[in-house]
Design a protein around this motif. Structure first.
Motif, PDB file in Angstrom:
ATOM      1  N   GLU A   1       0.822  -1.215   0.000  1.00 60.81           N
ATOM      2  CA  GLU A   1       0.000   0.000   0.000  1.00 60.81           C
ATOM      3  C   GLU A   1       0.854   1.261   0.000  1.00 60.81           C
ATOM      4  O   GLU A   1       0.500   2.263  -0.630  1.00 60.81           O
ATOM      5  CB  GLU A   1      -0.901   0.015   1.232  1.00 60.81           C
TER       6      GLU A   1
ATOM      7  N   TYR B   1       1.913   2.064  -3.503  1.00 62.55           N
ATOM      8  CA  TYR B   1       0.839   2.677  -4.298  1.00 62.55           C
ATOM      9  C   TYR B   1       0.513   4.085  -3.823  1.00 62.55           C
ATOM     10  O   TYR B   1       0.092   4.924  -4.617  1.00 62.55           O
ATOM     11  CB  TYR B   1      -0.394   1.773  -4.339  1.00 62.55           C
ATOM     12  N   ALA B   2       0.751   4.344  -2.518  1.00 64.16           N
ATOM     13  CA  ALA B   2       0.531   5.712  -2.025  1.00 64.16           C
ATOM     14  C   ALA B   2       1.550   6.649  -2.686  1.00 64.16           C
ATOM     15  O   ALA B   2       1.216   7.772  -3.086  1.00 64.16           O
ATOM     16  CB  ALA B   2       0.669   5.750  -0.505  1.00 64.16           C
TER      17      ALA B   2
ATOM     18  N   THR C   1       3.132   6.068  -5.654  1.00 67.32           N
ATOM     19  CA  THR C   1       2.884   6.223  -7.101  1.00 67.32           C
ATOM     20  C   THR C   1       1.616   7.045  -7.351  1.00 67.32           C
ATOM     21  O   THR C   1       1.504   7.707  -8.378  1.00 67.32           O
ATOM     22  CB  THR C   1       2.812   4.859  -7.830  1.00 67.32           C
ATOM     23  N   LYS C   2       0.705   7.020  -6.415  1.00 68.37           N
ATOM     24  CA  LYS C   2      -0.484   7.879  -6.528  1.00 68.37           C
ATOM     25  C   LYS C   2      -0.043   9.354  -6.457  1.00 68.37           C
ATOM     26  O   LYS C   2      -0.529  10.200  -7.208  1.00 68.37           O
ATOM     27  CB  LYS C   2      -1.467   7.545  -5.385  1.00 68.37           C
ATOM     28  N   LYS C   3       0.926   9.593  -5.561  1.00 67.79           N
ATOM     29  CA  LYS C   3       1.457  10.965  -5.462  1.00 67.79           C
ATOM     30  C   LYS C   3       2.172  11.338  -6.769  1.00 67.79           C
ATOM     31  O   LYS C   3       2.050  12.459  -7.258  1.00 67.79           O
ATOM     32  CB  LYS C   3       2.428  11.081  -4.273  1.00 67.79           C
TER      33      LYS C   3
ATOM     34  N   HIS D   1       1.479  10.224  -9.690  1.00 69.91           N
ATOM     35  CA  HIS D   1       0.425  10.433 -10.688  1.00 69.91           C
ATOM     36  C   HIS D   1      -0.170  11.840 -10.557  1.00 69.91           C
ATOM     37  O   HIS D   1      -0.269  12.580 -11.541  1.00 69.91           O
ATOM     38  CB  HIS D   1      -0.653   9.360 -10.505  1.00 69.91           C
ATOM     39  N   ASN D   2      -0.537  12.197  -9.328  1.00 73.60           N
ATOM     40  CA  ASN D   2      -1.144  13.513  -9.112  1.00 73.60           C
ATOM     41  C   ASN D   2      -0.168  14.641  -9.427  1.00 73.60           C
ATOM     42  O   ASN D   2      -0.550  15.660 -10.008  1.00 73.60           O
ATOM     43  CB  ASN D   2      -1.654  13.639  -7.675  1.00 73.60           C
TER      44      ASN D   2
ATOM     45  N   GLN E   1       2.317  17.962  -4.873  1.00 75.76           N
ATOM     46  CA  GLN E   1       2.477  16.882  -3.884  1.00 75.76           C
ATOM     47  C   GLN E   1       3.821  17.054  -3.184  1.00 75.76           C
ATOM     48  O   GLN E   1       4.785  17.520  -3.790  1.00 75.76           O
ATOM     49  CB  GLN E   1       2.481  15.512  -4.577  1.00 75.76           C
TER      50      GLN E   1
ATOM     51  N   GLN F   1       4.431   3.762 -12.670  1.00 75.89           N
ATOM     52  CA  GLN F   1       4.646   2.683 -11.685  1.00 75.89           C
ATOM     53  C   GLN F   1       5.740   1.702 -12.100  1.00 75.89           C
ATOM     54  O   GLN F   1       6.633   1.420 -11.300  1.00 75.89           O
ATOM     55  CB  GLN F   1       3.338   1.926 -11.382  1.00 75.89           C
TER      56      GLN F   1
END
Lengths: 406, 167
Positions: free
Chosen positions: A70, A73-74, A76-78, A80-81, A88, A122
């Protein structure tokens, strides 16, 4: 899964023949795709439909998933944003976690292939373990035009070592030492969301959803998200109500698991309250046929986005031959040429003006829809998308020449 | 009606909104030029003239509205369509994709024999028929969409087929 031949009525016979000729030159080649999810999201949706077509054409596609906890993914989410332009905070530990997770994946993922398409940030770092002789392409689905520099600088070190990069629109391009190719995303004309429906099927679904068809329907199908501007849509509709007979329909998800979405939905309901010609409908995420029917039953379709990635919902609406009024943002101007294949707007007033115009000039509106459908047929169907990937593979295999005769 | 005969004209007219230059770029008679180098010079000349006639601060477009020059890689591939006579040529022309028309009409004029499209060249060398070529050369392909150009060329050859039969 549909067979390639089944795409001929939508894409045209010659498009199918072209695919077969191109694929014959890649017969037996392995094309590896790596991304981060097997279900959910546009990339997984496209791959799940495209890879069986590759197999049918004699190519050997493979699909691998990058794995992480997790915390990965936290991060890679950052990424992405940040690449999308939302500021970020990234720490050195975040970047290190990315490196460590990629390193662990290199030990487990089978990267053996003639050509690899590595999707989004990712798995980008897998380039460290690119096998000798393979051709690797970084496929970026993100609009990088407002990217945050620290994240991009970090990724740049990986991306620069690929054989090529693929972006969805020219404005998404960045300074890179490798060639960048434009391959826009696509819609699947045979998927539930887009397949042909009979008038009877459409009427049945509209009856079941209790959407009356006694007035022309103006529809926006979108998440309840501020960037899709549902409140702006309602404001625009209210401006034209004194002059037109029409009904506005806003369709989105329930937003149960999204606090901001729930807040927007509540505001939308308040704005629509007491207005019998404004309907707000929440559908579960699996409602593909329902969305298809609603679009087909609509007179005008809106996509009044304030910010957008590529905005493929526009192509989905155009494919149904509908006149579309959409925000001139992200990839939408590639799908709509103003006043030829749809209408581009930038304001609430502009949206109101064009809704009124199109309701009053059905022949013009019809022509926009017709031109839009042909534009999608030529440019945004899955068969074109597959063709572009295969041509790119051939280009890389052929020694990167500018004129290639097959 | 599709707008803009070329991407430069479309951008200058709609984004830069330099109306006069946009009109000039739209109406450039591309058929007159036999090579890409000549077309490039014509565009450059037109832009330089515009700049010299309009000294002073130049317009800059808003971020996101830049003109992105793209490089093209051209793939050509065989199709199942092969014509042996006038009638089968018409049949093929009805069935090939518009990209085939692009290759044989637009691009062909820019490679040897310069200024001649592949269709006209084929009728001339195989049937000693230069009337088809004369008719096709009178069509300015840049003023049609590819679909309507296809219909035009089909009509030219259908007419010619009737003449040849009656000869």
């Amino acid at each position: 899964m549909p067979k390639i031949e089944e795409y001929a009525p939508a894409a045209g016979r010659s498009a199918i023949e072209e695919l077969k000729i191109i694929a014959a030159r890649l017969k037996g080649k392995t094309i590896l795709n790596v991304n981060s999810t097997a279900v959910g999201g546009g990339v997984a949706e496209i791959l799940s439909r495209m890879l069986p077509m590759m197999t049918e054409l004699g190519i050997k596609p493979r699909w691998e998933l990058i794995k992480g906890g997790e915390d990965f993914y936290a991060v890679t989410k950052k990424f992405h944003n940040a690449l999308h332009g939302t500021r970020q905070e990234l720490t050195p530990a975040d970047f290190q976690l990315y490196r460590d997770t990629l390193k662990a994946n290199m030990e487990t993922i089978d990267l053996d292939a003639d050509i690899a398409l590595i999707h989004d940030p990712q798995p980008a770092g897998l380039i460290d373990k690119k096998p000798a002789g393979a051709r690797w392409v970084w496929r970026c689905h993100i609009d990088l035009s407002n990217r945050q520099s620290d994240v991009w600088d970090f990724l740049h070190g990986y991306v620069s070592r690929y054989d090529a990069a693929v972006i969805s629109a020219p404005s998404f391009s960045q300074t890179l030492p490798i060639k960048q190719f434009q391959v826009p995303p696509s819609i699947d004309p045979l998927a539930d969301k887009n397949k042909e429906l009979s008038d009877a099927e459409v009427s049945d679904i509209m009856r079941r959803l209790e959407i009356p068809l006694d007035k022309p329907l103006i529809t926006q199908v979108s998440r309840f998200d501020r960037l899709k501007d549902p409140l702006g849509v309602i404001e625009a509709f209210k401006k034209i109500q004194p002059y037109v007979t029409a009904r506005l329909l806003l369709v989105g998800g329930s937003a149960d698991d999204d606090p901001e979405g729930s807040q927007v939905l509540a505001e939308v309901r308040t704005a629509a309250e007491g207005n019998p010609d404004i309907m707000v409908l929440c559908l579960p995420p699996t409602s593909n046929i329902e969305i298809n029917a609603i679009q087909r039953a609509s007179t005008i379709i809106l996509q009044k986005s304030l910010k957008e990635g590529f905005g493929l919902t526009v192509s989905e609406a155009l494919w149904k031959g509908k006149p579309v009024i959409a925000g001139a943002v992200g990839g939408i101007p590639l799908q709509i040429t103003h006043k030829y294949s749809g209408i581009l707007t930038r304001t609430v007033d502009g949206t109101a003006y064009w809704m009124k115009r199109l309701l009053h000039e059905p022949a013009f509106a019809g022509k926009l829809g017709e031109n839009g459908r042909e534009h999608v047929r030529e440019n945004f169907l899955l068969t074109r998308h597959l063709r572009d990937y295969l041509l790119l593979a051939l280009y890389l295999e052929s020694g990167k020449r500018d004129f290639i005769h097959l | 009606m599709p707008e803009g005969a070329n991407d430069f004209a479309y951008w200058v007219t709609n984004t830069v909104q330099a109306d006069r230059l946009g009109e000039e770029l739209t109406s450039i008679d591309i058929v007159r030029y036999n090579s890409l180098a000549d077309i490039r010079s014509a565009f450059v000349e037109m832009l330089e003239r515009h700049l010299s006639e309009n000294p002073g601060p130049q317009r800059t477009v808003a971020p996101g509205r830049e003109f992105h020059f793209m490089r093209a890689i051209r793939f050509s591939l065989p199709t199942d369509c092969a014509a042996a006579d006038y009638a089968s040529f018409i049949e093929c022309l009805k069935n090939v994709s518009v990209s085939s028309l692009y290759l044989h009409v637009f691009e062909a004029r820019l490679r040897p024999p310069y200024g001649v499209d592949d269709f006209s060249h084929w009728f001339k060398t195989n049937f000693d028929d230069d009337k088809v070529g004369r008719e096709i050369s009178r069509l300015d392909p840049y003023s049609y969409t590819l679909e309507s150009l296809r219909q035009r060329i089909i009509r030219v050859i259908e007419r010619r087929l009737a003449e040849v039969k009656n000869a």
